[in-house]
Design a protein around this motif. Structure first.
Motif, PDB file in Angstrom:
ATOM      1  N   ILE A 256      34.001  27.363  79.844  1.00  0.00           N
ATOM      2  CA  ILE A 256      34.163  26.694  78.542  1.00  0.00           C
ATOM      3  C   ILE A 256      33.373  27.506  77.528  1.00  0.00           C
ATOM      4  O   ILE A 256      32.192  27.772  77.717  1.00  0.00           O
ATOM      5  N   THR A 257      34.070  27.905  76.456  1.00  0.00           N
ATOM      6  CA  THR A 257      33.452  28.689  75.383  1.00  0.00           C
ATOM      7  C   THR A 257      33.664  27.953  74.071  1.00  0.00           C
ATOM      8  O   THR A 257      34.781  27.488  73.796  1.00  0.00           O
ATOM      9  N   ILE A 258      32.613  27.847  73.263  1.00  0.00           N
ATOM     10  CA  ILE A 258      32.762  27.222  71.945  1.00  0.00           C
ATOM     11  C   ILE A 258      32.466  28.243  70.857  1.00  0.00           C
ATOM     12  O   ILE A 258      31.582  29.085  71.000  1.00  0.00           O
ATOM     13  N   ASP A 259      33.245  28.162  69.794  1.00  0.00           N
ATOM     14  CA  ASP A 259      33.044  28.988  68.597  1.00  0.00           C
ATOM     15  C   ASP A 259      33.167  28.086  67.389  1.00  0.00           C
ATOM     16  O   ASP A 259      33.932  27.106  67.410  1.00  0.00           O
ATOM     17  N   ARG A 260      32.455  28.420  66.341  1.00  0.00           N
ATOM     18  CA  ARG A 260      32.590  27.702  65.072  1.00  0.00           C
ATOM     19  C   ARG A 260      33.871  28.153  64.381  1.00  0.00           C
ATOM     20  O   ARG A 260      34.211  29.337  64.415  1.00  0.00           O
ATOM     21  N   ILE A 261      34.570  27.236  63.769  1.00  0.00           N
ATOM     22  CA  ILE A 261      35.746  27.571  62.973  1.00  0.00           C
ATOM     23  C   ILE A 261      35.236  28.000  61.610  1.00  0.00           C
ATOM     24  O   ILE A 261      34.481  27.265  60.970  1.00  0.00           O
ATOM     25  N   GLU A 262      35.617  29.185  61.193  1.00  0.00           N
ATOM     26  CA  GLU A 262      35.225  29.667  59.874  1.00  0.00           C
ATOM     27  C   GLU A 262      36.016  28.907  58.817  1.00  0.00           C
ATOM     28  O   GLU A 262      37.228  28.772  58.937  1.00  0.00           O
ATOM     29  N   GLU A 263      35.305  28.431  57.799  1.00  0.00           N
ATOM     30  CA  GLU A 263      35.988  27.722  56.721  1.00  0.00           C
ATOM     31  C   GLU A 263      36.769  28.724  55.881  1.00  0.00           C
ATOM     32  O   GLU A 263      36.295  29.805  55.609  1.00  0.00           O
TER      33      GLU A 263
ATOM     34  N   GLY B 131      34.578  21.192  63.596  1.00  0.00           N
ATOM     35  CA  GLY B 131      34.430  22.572  63.142  1.00  0.00           C
ATOM     36  C   GLY B 131      34.345  23.539  64.309  1.00  0.00           C
ATOM     37  O   GLY B 131      33.705  24.583  64.221  1.00  0.00           O
ATOM     38  N   LEU B 132      35.017  23.193  65.426  1.00  0.00           N
ATOM     39  CA  LEU B 132      34.902  23.997  66.637  1.00  0.00           C
ATOM     40  C   LEU B 132      36.249  24.446  67.184  1.00  0.00           C
ATOM     41  O   LEU B 132      37.246  23.729  67.086  1.00  0.00           O
ATOM     42  N   LEU B 133      36.239  25.631  67.777  1.00  0.00           N
ATOM     43  CA  LEU B 133      37.335  26.128  68.602  1.00  0.00           C
ATOM     44  C   LEU B 133      36.759  26.189  70.009  1.00  0.00           C
ATOM     45  O   LEU B 133      35.741  26.849  70.242  1.00  0.00           O
ATOM     46  N   ILE B 134      37.381  25.470  70.934  1.00  0.00           N
ATOM     47  CA  ILE B 134      36.890  25.418  72.309  1.00  0.00           C
ATOM     48  C   ILE B 134      37.946  26.007  73.226  1.00  0.00           C
ATOM     49  O   ILE B 134      39.094  25.564  73.215  1.00  0.00           O
ATOM     50  N   LYS B 135      37.549  27.012  73.988  1.00  0.00           N
ATOM     51  CA  LYS B 135      38.453  27.626  74.967  1.00  0.00           C
ATOM     52  C   LYS B 135      38.044  27.160  76.358  1.00  0.00           C
ATOM     53  O   LYS B 135      36.868  27.208  76.718  1.00  0.00           O
ATOM     54  N   VAL B 136      39.032  26.714  77.118  1.00  0.00           N
ATOM     55  CA  VAL B 136      38.818  26.285  78.496  1.00  0.00           C
ATOM     56  C   VAL B 136      39.726  27.157  79.354  1.00  0.00           C
ATOM     57  O   VAL B 136      40.945  27.130  79.202  1.00  0.00           O
ATOM     58  N   GLU B 137      39.100  27.966  80.239  1.00  0.00           N
ATOM     59  CA  GLU B 137      39.874  28.933  81.016  1.00  0.00           C
ATOM     60  C   GLU B 137      39.406  28.959  82.463  1.00  0.00           C
ATOM     61  O   GLU B 137      38.220  28.793  82.728  1.00  0.00           O
ATOM     62  N   GLU B 138      40.351  29.180  83.371  1.00  0.00           N
ATOM     63  CA  GLU B 138      39.985  29.403  84.766  1.00  0.00           C
ATOM     64  C   GLU B 138      39.619  30.865  84.913  1.00  0.00           C
ATOM     65  O   GLU B 138      40.125  31.719  84.188  1.00  0.00           O
ATOM     66  N   SER B 139      38.724  31.161  85.859  1.00  0.00           N
ATOM     67  CA  SER B 139      38.248  32.527  86.041  1.00  0.00           C
ATOM     68  C   SER B 139      38.002  32.812  87.511  1.00  0.00           C
ATOM     69  O   SER B 139      37.697  31.911  88.283  1.00  0.00           O
ATOM     70  N   ASP B 140      38.134  34.093  87.872  1.00  0.00           N
ATOM     71  CA  ASP B 140      37.785  34.539  89.218  1.00  0.00           C
ATOM     72  C   ASP B 140      36.352  35.043  89.267  1.00  0.00           C
ATOM     73  O   ASP B 140      35.790  35.234  90.333  1.00  0.00           O
TER      74      ASP B 140
END
Length: 160
Positions: A150-157, A47-56
């Motif tokens: 790394i950012t996690i969000d719940r997936i809305e049903e 039930g998760l959306l996980i974003k993995v991003e490089e950042s300055d």
């Protein structure tokens, strides 16, 4: 943390200040381990959306749903998985390591929720347990060159 089996899959348990009577499942839920890629990673069974991003940006405040780590300290792939027996983390701000089980007990995480908390790990150890701890071996330091967020969000049903 005491519990009593009342029979017919009914258990009474004390969880900190609460008395809980519940019907238990015969098998604990097994959630699929997943390797994360840069960008958006959708994990429907979690039930998760996980974003993995490089950042300055070198300044991030760790939150229960976001963490920034030194990308060059990660060994191999980042994997999201459930806790395992014997798991240990070397938390920021603490010398030595701590059992994940003890961390959950100290943070008063109810037993039935512990298996649903994602563990972010690489080949060497645990990077992050959202809302609980960040592994100090992955911290950003003054000489860190590449930052991974790394950012996690719940997936809305979906509503039908």
């Amino acid at each position: 943390g005491k519990s009593v089996d009342l029979g017919r899959n009914i258990v009474a348990e004390v969880s900190y200040d609460d008395l809980i009577i519940k019907v238990v499942q015969v098998n604990e839920i097994k959630l699929q381990s997943r390797t994360l890629n840069l960008g958006r990673n959708i994990l429907p069974d979690w039930g998760l959306l996980i974003k993995v991003e490089e950042s300055d940006n070198r300044v991030y405040k760790t939150h229960e749903s976001i963490v920034a780590v030194d990308k060059d300290k990660i060994h191999g792939d980042i994997i999201v998985r459930q806790r395992r027996n014997g798991d240990r983390i070397r938390p920021l701000g603490m010398d030595g390591s701590k059992k994940v089980k003890d961390l959950f007990i100290d943070n008063k995480i109810p037993r039935e929720k512990r298996g649903k908390i994602p563990i972010f790990a690489d080949e060497k150890g645990i990077i992050w347990i959202p809302g609980n701890a960040v592994g100090r071996d992955y911290r950003i330091e003054p000489d860190s060159k590449r930052i991974l967020v790394i950012t996690i969000d719940r997936i809305e049903e979906e509503k039908n």
